[in-house]
Design a protein around this motif. Structure first.
Motif, short mmCIF file in Angstrom:
data_model
loop_
_atom_site.label_atom_id
_atom_site.label_comp_id
_atom_site.label_asym_id
_atom_site.label_seq_id
_atom_site.Cartn_x
_atom_site.Cartn_y
_atom_site.Cartn_z
N ARG A 111 7.44 -6.08 4.83
CA ARG A 111 7.49 -6.30 3.39
C ARG A 111 6.98 -7.70 3.09
N PHE A 112 6.71 -7.93 1.80
CA PHE A 112 6.35 -9.27 1.33
C PHE A 112 7.49 -9.74 0.45
N LYS A 113 7.97 -10.95 0.75
CA LYS A 113 9.14 -11.47 0.05
C LYS A 113 8.79 -12.16 -1.26
N LYS A 114 7.54 -12.62 -1.41
CA LYS A 114 7.16 -13.34 -2.62
C LYS A 114 5.91 -12.75 -3.25
N PHE A 115 6.05 -12.37 -4.51
CA PHE A 115 4.91 -11.88 -5.28
C PHE A 115 5.20 -12.09 -6.76
N ALA A 116 4.15 -12.12 -7.53
CA ALA A 116 4.27 -12.29 -8.98
C ALA A 116 3.36 -11.25 -9.64
N ALA A 117 3.68 -10.94 -10.87
CA ALA A 117 2.89 -9.94 -11.59
C ALA A 117 2.83 -10.26 -13.07
N GLN A 118 1.75 -9.84 -13.66
CA GLN A 118 1.61 -9.84 -15.11
C GLN A 118 1.35 -8.39 -15.49
N VAL A 119 2.19 -7.86 -16.36
CA VAL A 119 2.03 -6.48 -16.79
C VAL A 119 2.06 -6.39 -18.31
N ALA A 148 1.87 -15.49 3.22
CA ALA A 148 2.75 -16.17 4.18
C ALA A 148 4.21 -15.72 4.04
N SER A 149 4.52 -14.95 3.00
CA SER A 149 5.88 -14.44 2.82
C SER A 149 6.11 -13.12 3.54
N VAL A 150 5.19 -12.76 4.41
CA VAL A 150 5.28 -11.49 5.14
C VAL A 150 6.53 -11.47 6.02
N ASP A 151 7.16 -10.33 6.09
CA ASP A 151 8.33 -10.13 6.91
C ASP A 151 8.14 -8.81 7.67
N THR A 152 7.81 -8.94 8.95
CA THR A 152 7.60 -7.76 9.78
C THR A 152 8.84 -7.37 10.56
N GLY A 153 9.89 -8.19 10.42
CA GLY A 153 11.09 -7.95 11.19
C GLY A 153 11.09 -8.70 12.51
N SER A 154 10.00 -9.42 12.78
CA SER A 154 9.88 -10.20 14.01
C SER A 154 9.28 -11.56 13.66
#
Length: 188
Positions: A49-57, A76-82
Motif C-alpha cells: 500500500r501507499f501511506k501518503k497520497f493527496a487528491a483533488q476531486v 517513498a511512502s510505499v509499504d510492502t510489509g518488509s
C-alpha cells in the motif's frame, strides 16, 4: 386528490430526492481512504500500500461527465510489509523516488455505465512515463460522503519500474493490480 395518488406522488418525490446529490464531492477523507497493490514475486502473491497520497476531486454522481479527479501518490511512502523491500523499491531501478517522488493520475473523462457505476479514463504518470489508463469506478453513497472504489492492472514495464536485473518478469511479475477505496466528502 385521492390517497393512492398522494402516496404515489410522495414516493416519486422521495425516490427523486434520493437520487439527487446535494453537492459534488470536493475532497477526500484520508483516514477512510486507501491505495493498495498486489503483485506476484516468484509466483507468490504479495500485497502493499501507499501511506501518503493527496487528491483533488470534483465529482457529482448525477453529472459524472463533468467530474474531475487528480491524485498524487508519494512513492517513498510505499509499504510492502518488509522494510528491506521498502528500501529497495524506492531505488533508481524501481521507482527512483529521489528523481520522481510522486506518481500522478489526472482524469480526462468520466462516464456513467450503470447506476452508481462509471468508467474513468485518465493519464497515469510514474517515473517520467505517462500512459492512458481506463478503469471501472463504483460509487456507494454513505450519507453526505461517498465511497469510490475501483482498480486497474498496471504493466510495470510501461513505466520502467524494475530496470536492469529486475527488467525480466521471472522474479517479479509485470502485472501489478492497483486498487483504491476513497471516501469522498462534499466539504473541502
Amino acid at each position: 386528490m385521492n390517497t393512492v395518488l398522494k402516496s404515489l406522488l410522495a414516493l416519486s418525490v422521495a425516490a427523486l430526492a434520493s437520487q439527487v446529490q446535494a453537492a459534488p464531492y470536493q475532497s477526500i477523507v484520508p483516514a477512510k481512504s486507501s491505495i493498495t497493490f498486489q503483485f506476484k514475486q516468484m509466483g507468490v502473491s504479495a500485497d502493499g500500500r501507499f501511506k501518503k497520497f493527496a487528491a483533488q476531486v470534483n465529482f457529482d454522481p448525477a453529472k459524472a461527465e463533468q467530474g474531475k479527479a487528480s491524485f498524487e501518490v508519494e512513492l517513498a511512502s510505499v509499504d510492502t510489509g518488509s522494510g528491506e523491500a521498502d528500501q529497495e523499491v524506492v531505488t533508481k531501478s524501481w521507482f527512483n523516488a529521489a528523481a520522481f517522488p510522486k506518481a500522478q493520475f489526472v482524469s480526462k473523462q468520466i462516464k456513467q455505465t450503470a447506476p452508481n457505476q462509471y468508467e474513468v479514463l485518465g493519464t497515469l504518470s510514474i517515473k517520467g512515463q505517462s500512459r492512458e489508463v481506463k478503469f471501472p469506478l463504483k460509487h456507494t453513497p454513505q450519507g453526505k460522503d461517498g465511497l469510490l472504489t475501483g482498480g486497474f492492472t498496471l504493466k510495470r514495464a510501461d513505466y520502467s519500474i524494475g530496470e536492469g536485473m529486475w527488467a525480466k518478469f521471472d522474479v517479479v511479475a509485470n502485472d501489478i493490480q492497483v486498487n483504491f477505496s476513497i471516501t469522498a466528502s462534499q466539504g473541502k
